[in-house]
Design an enzyme around this catalytic site. Structure first.
Site, PDB file in Angstrom:
ATOM      1  N   GLU A 155       4.885  -0.638   6.525  1.00  0.00           N
ATOM      2  CA  GLU A 155       5.830  -1.676   6.093  1.00  0.00           C
ATOM      3  C   GLU A 155       7.304  -1.246   6.182  1.00  0.00           C
ATOM      4  O   GLU A 155       8.034  -1.188   5.173  1.00  0.00           O
ATOM      5  CB  GLU A 155       5.529  -2.095   4.653  1.00  0.00           C
ATOM      6  CG  GLU A 155       4.167  -2.675   4.472  1.00  0.00           C
ATOM      7  CD  GLU A 155       4.052  -3.445   3.173  1.00  0.00           C
ATOM      8  OE1 GLU A 155       4.967  -3.410   2.340  1.00  0.00           O
ATOM      9  OE2 GLU A 155       3.018  -4.097   3.013  1.00  0.00           O
ATOM     10  N   GLU A 328      -3.771  -4.301   4.827  1.00  0.00           N
ATOM     11  CA  GLU A 328      -3.714  -4.519   3.372  1.00  0.00           C
ATOM     12  C   GLU A 328      -3.862  -6.005   3.047  1.00  0.00           C
ATOM     13  O   GLU A 328      -3.191  -6.836   3.668  1.00  0.00           O
ATOM     14  CB  GLU A 328      -2.381  -4.067   2.763  1.00  0.00           C
ATOM     15  CG  GLU A 328      -2.243  -2.594   2.560  1.00  0.00           C
ATOM     16  CD  GLU A 328      -0.919  -2.228   1.943  1.00  0.00           C
ATOM     17  OE1 GLU A 328      -0.367  -3.005   1.140  1.00  0.00           O
ATOM     18  OE2 GLU A 328      -0.388  -1.153   2.296  1.00  0.00           O
TER      19      GLU A 328
HETATM   20  C1  GCO Z   1       3.052  -2.706  -0.082  1.00  0.00           C
HETATM   21  C2  GCO Z   1       2.555  -1.346  -0.070  1.00  0.00           C
HETATM   22  C3  GCO Z   1       1.581  -1.021  -1.167  1.00  0.00           C
HETATM   23  C4  GCO Z   1       1.666  -1.885  -2.418  1.00  0.00           C
HETATM   24  C5  GCO Z   1       0.759  -3.086  -2.297  1.00  0.00           C
HETATM   25  C6  GCO Z   1       0.892  -3.980  -3.536  1.00  0.00           C
HETATM   26  O1  GCO Z   1       2.532  -3.502   0.698  1.00  0.00           O
HETATM   27  O2  GCO Z   1       4.000  -2.932  -0.813  1.00  0.00           O
HETATM   28  O3  GCO Z   1       1.950  -1.036   1.172  1.00  0.00           O
HETATM   29  O4  GCO Z   1       1.991   0.288  -1.443  1.00  0.00           O
HETATM   30  O5  GCO Z   1       1.267  -1.144  -3.534  1.00  0.00           O
HETATM   31  O6  GCO Z   1       1.122  -3.858  -1.214  1.00  0.00           O
HETATM   32  O7  GCO Z   1       2.235  -4.336  -3.694  1.00  0.00           O
END
Ligand code: GCO
Length: 416
Positions: A155, A328
């Site tokens: 990200e 994710e």
């Molecule tokens: C993000 C990160 C994760 C977060 C998850 C929940 O996408 O911000 O990759 O580390 O913890 O997404 O916010």
């Protein structure tokens, strides 16, 4: 019961080093920007830090056994750059995964930059891109005989925005639009690493379908600008070799490096974003999505947004779009072990992913965020995203209903 995913479709779970490992001074680990940021008063809820987190650094065999019970094909974790002088832990972790028949999918950078590099400008300094490539090559030499797919960065848009523009994440810089060089240096780091890593290489972008708040031209214009910053600034360069806006710091040859072919694109999807025009420091502002349920974190629940995102990427990038993994997707829940909202969230998003696959998107996998409740950055330990609950006072792991639900779905899939 979920619809059947194709043979070879990868189902996994995701975590990250600073959010679960703890042991922040063990075995030569150097300080990261998150150690500095979390230990600075006022930056995190209740002053929470990743000093202990889930103590995964010491409890990893028990956690890998949970993966076996869950029945996942792969495990996405991150390697802490600050541990580059002693990678023994990741050697053990990778061997432990392979011994359990689980494919490792390491992310090389999930926001925990060595503080020493931040002290030299961090991602505002082009030199950091080269340091990252050296780190990646070092990890590749150590683990490349057993790891065959890598994610370079997690990200970059969130890291640039929250870390360097708004100051809500480490390193806490508040540069606003002057943070743009960070985008280029992160993408350059990705491209340089992609040229050195042995095996398949991915980038994981956080993407969100953007909807204008109304039919007003001003809202449409604001939504297009937001889409440019959040999505296209990090998708166009790696797939098209161009930026959607002027980005400072680009040198001859940089875009060819950034466009080094990726074997797949990782997409982190949580929700769409509704944008209205604004006349503050930024020309856009987020507004609620009317009628949408929200998670315990207040994020809107819009599973069809995942279908729209995936089919939209296919339309926008066509032949330039590599295979996709959802790296994710998941939700915060305050229901404890009876986490029905998380089951409903995951069921609906897996169905949306299946619809996109059926409609021609080359989707290869889906990773749930997250295996364990963990350190949710500036929100500390209040937000719980785990299929497995963690009592941070005792480190006792408790399987939530969602863990059993996913385990049963994966068992059914295997037995078919
Ligand atoms: C993000 C990160 C994760 C977060 C998850 C929940 O996408 O911000 O990759 O580390 O913890 O997404 O916010």
């Amino acid at each position: 019961m979920l619809p059947p995913f194709p043979e070879g479709f990868v189902v996994g779970v995701s975590t990250s080093a600073y959010q679960i490992e703890g042991a922040t001074t063990d075995d030569g680990r150097e300080p990261s920007i998150w150690d500095t940021f979390a230990h600075t008063r006022g930056n995190t809820r209740n002053g929470d830090t990743g000093d202990i987190a889930c103590d995964h650094y010491h409890r990893w065999p028990e956690d890998l056994d949970l993966l076996v019970e869950l029945g996942v094909d792969a495990y996405r974790f991150s390697i802490a750059w600050p541990r580059q002088s002693n990678l023994d832990f990741y050697d053990r972790l990778v061997d432990g995964l392979l011994a359990r028949g689980i494919t490792p999918l390491p992310t090389l950078y999930h926001w925990d930059l060595p503080q020493a590099l931040e002290d030299r400008g961090g991602w505002l300094n082009r030199e950091t891109s080269e340091r990252f490539a050296q780190y990646a090559a070092n990890v590749g030499r150590r683990l490349g005989d057993r790891v065959h797919r890598w994610i370079t960065l997690n990200e970059p848009v969130v890291h640039m925005a929250e870390g360097y523009a708004f100051g809500t994440h480490a390193p806490g810089r508040t540069l606003m639009l002057d943070a743009l060089p960070v985008a280029h240096h992160l993408l350059l780091a990705h491209g340089l690493a992609a040229q050195t890593l042995p095996g398949e290489v991915m980038l994981t972008n956080n993407c969100t379908p953007v909807m204008p708040a109304s039919d007003d031209e001003a809202d449409h214009a604001a939504a297009a600008i937001y889409d440019g910053f959040h999505n296209r600034l990090f998708n166009d360069p790696v797939m098209l070799g161009t930026y959607p806006m002027d980005v400072p710091g680009v040198r001859d040859g940089d875009m060819d490096i950034i466009r080094t072919p990726m074997h797949a694109l990782g997409i982190n999807y949580y929700n769409p974003t509704r944008i209205a025009a604004a006349d503050g420091p930024l020309p856009f502002r987020m507004v609620p999505i009317e009628g949408a349920e929200t998670t315990a974190f207040g994020w809107p629940v819009v599973p069809e947004g995942l279908y729209d995102l995936l089919t939209g990427l296919k339309r926008t990038y066509a032949e330039a779009l590599p295979p996709i993994y959802i790296t994710e997707n998941g939700c915060s829940s305050d229901e404890g072990t009876a986490d029905k909202s998380r089951i409903d969230y995951l069921d609906a998003h897996l169905r949306a992913a299946h619809r996109a696959l059926t409609d021609g998107v080359d989707l290869r996998g889906f990773f749930v965020w997250s295996l364990l409740d963990n350190f949710e950055w500036s929100d500390g330990y209040r937000q719980r995203f785990g299929l497995v609950g963690v009592d941070f006072a005792t480190q006792v792991r408790t399987r939530n209903d969602s863990f059993r639900w996913l385990r049963d779905e994966l068992t059914r899939r295997r037995d078919h």
